[in-house]
Scaffold this active site. Structure first.
Site, PDB file in Angstrom:
ATOM      1  N   ASP A  35       0.694  -1.270  -0.123  1.00 48.82           N
ATOM      2  CA  ASP A  35       0.079  -0.468  -0.355  1.00 48.82           C
ATOM      3  C   ASP A  35       0.705   1.210  -0.070  1.00 48.82           C
ATOM      4  OD1 ASP A  35      -2.667   1.487  -0.054  1.00 48.82           O
ATOM      5  OD2 ASP A  35      -1.908   1.454   1.826  1.00 48.82           O
ATOM      6  N   GLY A  36       0.020   2.484  -0.428  1.00 49.28           N
ATOM      7  CA  GLY A  36       0.809   3.360  -0.248  1.00 49.28           C
ATOM      8  C   GLY A  36       1.262   4.161  -1.954  1.00 49.28           C
ATOM      9  N   ARG A  39       0.360   7.673  -2.457  1.00 47.48           N
ATOM     10  CA  ARG A  39       0.904   9.004  -1.627  1.00 47.48           C
ATOM     11  C   ARG A  39       2.351   8.795  -2.301  1.00 47.48           C
ATOM     12  NH1 ARG A  39      -0.886   6.209   3.826  1.00 47.48           N
ATOM     13  NH2 ARG A  39      -2.331   4.769   1.928  1.00 47.48           N
ATOM     14  N   HIS A  52       2.192   3.690  -8.837  1.00 48.75           N
ATOM     15  CA  HIS A  52       1.900   2.051  -9.187  1.00 48.75           C
ATOM     16  C   HIS A  52       3.835   1.761  -9.933  1.00 48.75           C
ATOM     17  CE1 HIS A  52      -1.741   1.783  -7.479  1.00 48.75           C
ATOM     18  NE2 HIS A  52      -2.334   2.392  -8.685  1.00 48.75           N
ATOM     19  N   SER A  80      -7.748  -5.627  -5.209  1.00 50.65           N
ATOM     20  CA  SER A  80      -8.849  -5.903  -4.193  1.00 50.65           C
ATOM     21  C   SER A  80     -10.242  -6.216  -4.973  1.00 50.65           C
ATOM     22  CB  SER A  80      -8.700  -5.205  -2.794  1.00 50.65           C
ATOM     23  OG  SER A  80     -10.241  -3.683  -2.933  1.00 50.65           O
ATOM     24  N   LEU A 146      10.426 -20.825  -4.384  1.00 49.47           N
ATOM     25  CA  LEU A 146       9.579 -19.899  -3.783  1.00 49.47           C
ATOM     26  C   LEU A 146       7.799 -20.189  -4.969  1.00 49.47           C
ATOM     27  CD1 LEU A 146       8.920 -17.255  -1.051  1.00 49.47           C
ATOM     28  CD2 LEU A 146       9.558 -15.623  -3.663  1.00 49.47           C
ATOM     29  N   GLU A 223       1.418 -13.533  12.506  1.00 52.15           N
ATOM     30  CA  GLU A 223       2.004 -11.774  13.333  1.00 52.15           C
ATOM     31  C   GLU A 223       1.920 -10.566  12.527  1.00 52.15           C
ATOM     32  OE1 GLU A 223       3.380 -11.919  16.396  1.00 52.15           O
ATOM     33  OE2 GLU A 223       2.760 -14.173  16.309  1.00 52.15           O
TER      34      GLU A 223
HETATM   35  C1  IPE Z   1      -5.930  -2.713  -0.442  1.00 50.28           C
HETATM   36  O1  IPE Z   1      -5.217  -1.288  -0.279  1.00 50.28           O
HETATM   37  C2  IPE Z   1      -5.474  -3.597  -1.763  1.00 50.28           C
HETATM   38  C3  IPE Z   1      -4.150  -3.828  -2.214  1.00 50.28           C
HETATM   39  C4  IPE Z   1      -2.887  -3.327  -1.690  1.00 50.28           C
HETATM   40  C5  IPE Z   1      -4.314  -4.380  -3.116  1.00 50.28           C
HETATM   41  P1  IPE Z   1      -6.555  -0.354  -0.773  1.00 50.28           P
HETATM   42  O2  IPE Z   1      -5.708   1.243  -0.882  1.00 50.28           O
HETATM   43  O3  IPE Z   1      -7.216  -0.751  -1.536  1.00 50.28           O
HETATM   44  O4  IPE Z   1      -7.001  -0.531   1.099  1.00 50.28           O
HETATM   45  P2  IPE Z   1      -7.440   1.254   1.315  1.00 50.28           P
HETATM   46  O5  IPE Z   1      -8.800   1.305   1.096  1.00 50.28           O
HETATM   47  O6  IPE Z   1      -6.981   1.699   2.429  1.00 50.28           O
HETATM   48  O7  IPE Z   1      -8.254   0.437   2.679  1.00 50.28           O
HETATM   49  C1  IPE Z   2      -1.465   0.106  -2.956  1.00 50.53           C
HETATM   50  O1  IPE Z   2      -1.454   1.241  -3.078  1.00 50.53           O
HETATM   51  C2  IPE Z   2      -1.757  -0.538  -4.716  1.00 50.53           C
HETATM   52  C3  IPE Z   2      -3.343  -0.449  -4.855  1.00 50.53           C
HETATM   53  C4  IPE Z   2      -4.124  -0.453  -4.477  1.00 50.53           C
HETATM   54  C5  IPE Z   2      -3.289  -1.432  -6.270  1.00 50.53           C
HETATM   55  P1  IPE Z   2      -2.322   2.504  -3.499  1.00 50.53           P
HETATM   56  O2  IPE Z   2      -3.017   2.909  -4.730  1.00 50.53           O
HETATM   57  O3  IPE Z   2      -3.958   2.249  -2.380  1.00 50.53           O
HETATM   58  O4  IPE Z   2      -2.194   3.739  -2.821  1.00 50.53           O
HETATM   59  P2  IPE Z   2      -2.378   4.640  -1.447  1.00 50.53           P
HETATM   60  O5  IPE Z   2      -2.683   4.248  -0.630  1.00 50.53           O
HETATM   61  O6  IPE Z   2      -3.559   5.381  -2.360  1.00 50.53           O
HETATM   62  O7  IPE Z   2      -1.410   5.843  -1.129  1.00 50.53           O
HETATM   63 MG    MG Z   3      -3.929   1.978  -0.680  1.00 53.71          MG
END
Ligand code: IPE
Ligand code: IPE
Ligand code: MG
Length: 283
Positions: A35-36, A39, A52, A80, A146, A223
């Site tokens: 995630d992130g 941002r 991405h 997701s 793996l 964990e």
């Molecule tokens: C979770 O991240 C899904 C993936 C990393 C693929 P999201 O960015 O979609 O989750 P929320 O919306 O912050 O819960």
């Molecule tokens: C995770 O990063 C990638 C996917 C969910 C596909 P985000 O796109 O959710 O990035 P943030 O959370 O908005 O920073």
């Molecule tokens: Mg996200």
């Protein structure tokens, strides 16, 4: 160039960190909520898709490091069932990047004996993406190193529903429905991850303290490790730090602590993980 082409030398930060990892107590299964990305891009005043794109490198490095360490299963949350709520252009970029990753990485995955598996409701993917994914899964199906599970159009609740429906369908077909009884083993053996041990370590990047519908059944005793690092910045060092932290945890599974370990010091005798340090080194 691939960040893993750095050579681990005594005195380097990763070398010190690798020394503290006990190769006998590695997590067999690591799951990551990557995630992130958005941002990361926002902080650079770039469009979200640039985040991405920058997230591909850490996937490559994480797969490689897990393989070298001897981790058995790595499950990566890539898309997701809820991510369809995003703008169409962003979703399309994610499919393009997935195809790019598969094409780019297939030779390396083969070389490293990595087996790819995709988990999620794959029927809903655009046909060319699904085809390419299935081809990569097929091409790596006899690899024995793996196992990488790519969670794509994945939802933990959807997975449990799919498992229960598959059980019901099977029982209808073989006429056993009137005496059908669910138990944990039956449900677990019908999940997408049926062949895998449950995750030992669940990592989430970007600091969010939530599960976001990931592996709801399987993480019952995982964990949890949340790092503020945004996914595009996630390095081998971050992964090793998560493993070091994991090895400090006392996994009780509702019972009592295991008897104390013989090695009290955080740093293991050098001989013990020479092989592990060697495995991280590229010749
Ligand atoms: C979770 O991240 C899904 C993936 C990393 C693929 P999201 O960015 O979609 O989750 P929320 O919306 O912050 O819960
Ligand atoms: C995770 O990063 C990638 C996917 C969910 C596909 P985000 O796109 O959710 O990035 P943030 O959370 O908005 O920073
Ligand atoms: Mg996200």
């Amino acid at each position: 160039m691939n960040a893993l082409l750095e050579v681990l030398q005594p005195g380097e930060p990763d070398w010190e960190l690798a020394r503290t990892i006990d190769p006998d107590r590695l997590p067999a299964h690591i799951a990551i909520i990557m995630d992130g990305n958005g941002r990361w891009a926002g902080r650079r005043r770039l469009p979200r898709v640039a985040g991405h794109q920058a997230g591909v490198g850490p996937v490559r490095n994480t797969v490689e490091t897990c393989g070298r360490l001897g981790v058995k299963v790595l499950t990566l949350y890539a898309f997701s069932v809820e991510n369809w709520k995003r703008p169409r252009a962003e979703v399309e970029t994610l499919w393009r990047l997935l195809r790019y990753y598969l094409r780019q990485e297939l030779p390396e995955l083969q070389k490293n004996d990595v087996r790819l598996q995709a988990i999620g409701r794959l029927d809903a993917l655009p046909a060319p993406v699904r085809k390419e994914l299935e081809a990569a899964v097929e091409a790596t199906s006899s690899n024995r190193g793996l196992l990488v599970n790519l969670a794509i159009n994945y939802g933990g609740r959807a997975e449990i529903i799919d498992a229960v429906n598959a059980i019901l369908e099977g029982a209808r077909l073989d006429g056993s429905i009137s005496s059908l009884k669910l138990d944990e083993e039956l449900i677990a053996s019908n999940l997408y991850t049926a062949s895998c041990p449950d995750p030992d370590l669940l990592i989430r990047t970007s600091g969010e303290m939530r599960i976001s519908n990931f592996l709801l059944w399987q993480i019952a005793y995982a964990e949890l490790y949340v790092t503020g690092t945004l996914w595009p910045d996630f390095t081998r060092r971050d992964l090793l730090e998560a493993i070091v932290e994991y090895q400090k945890r006392d996994r009780r599974y509702g019972g009592l602590s295991a008897p104390p370990q013989r090695h009290e010091s955080a740093e293991l005798p050098p001989k013990r993980n020479e092989a592990l340090i060697e495995a991280l080194r590229l010749s």
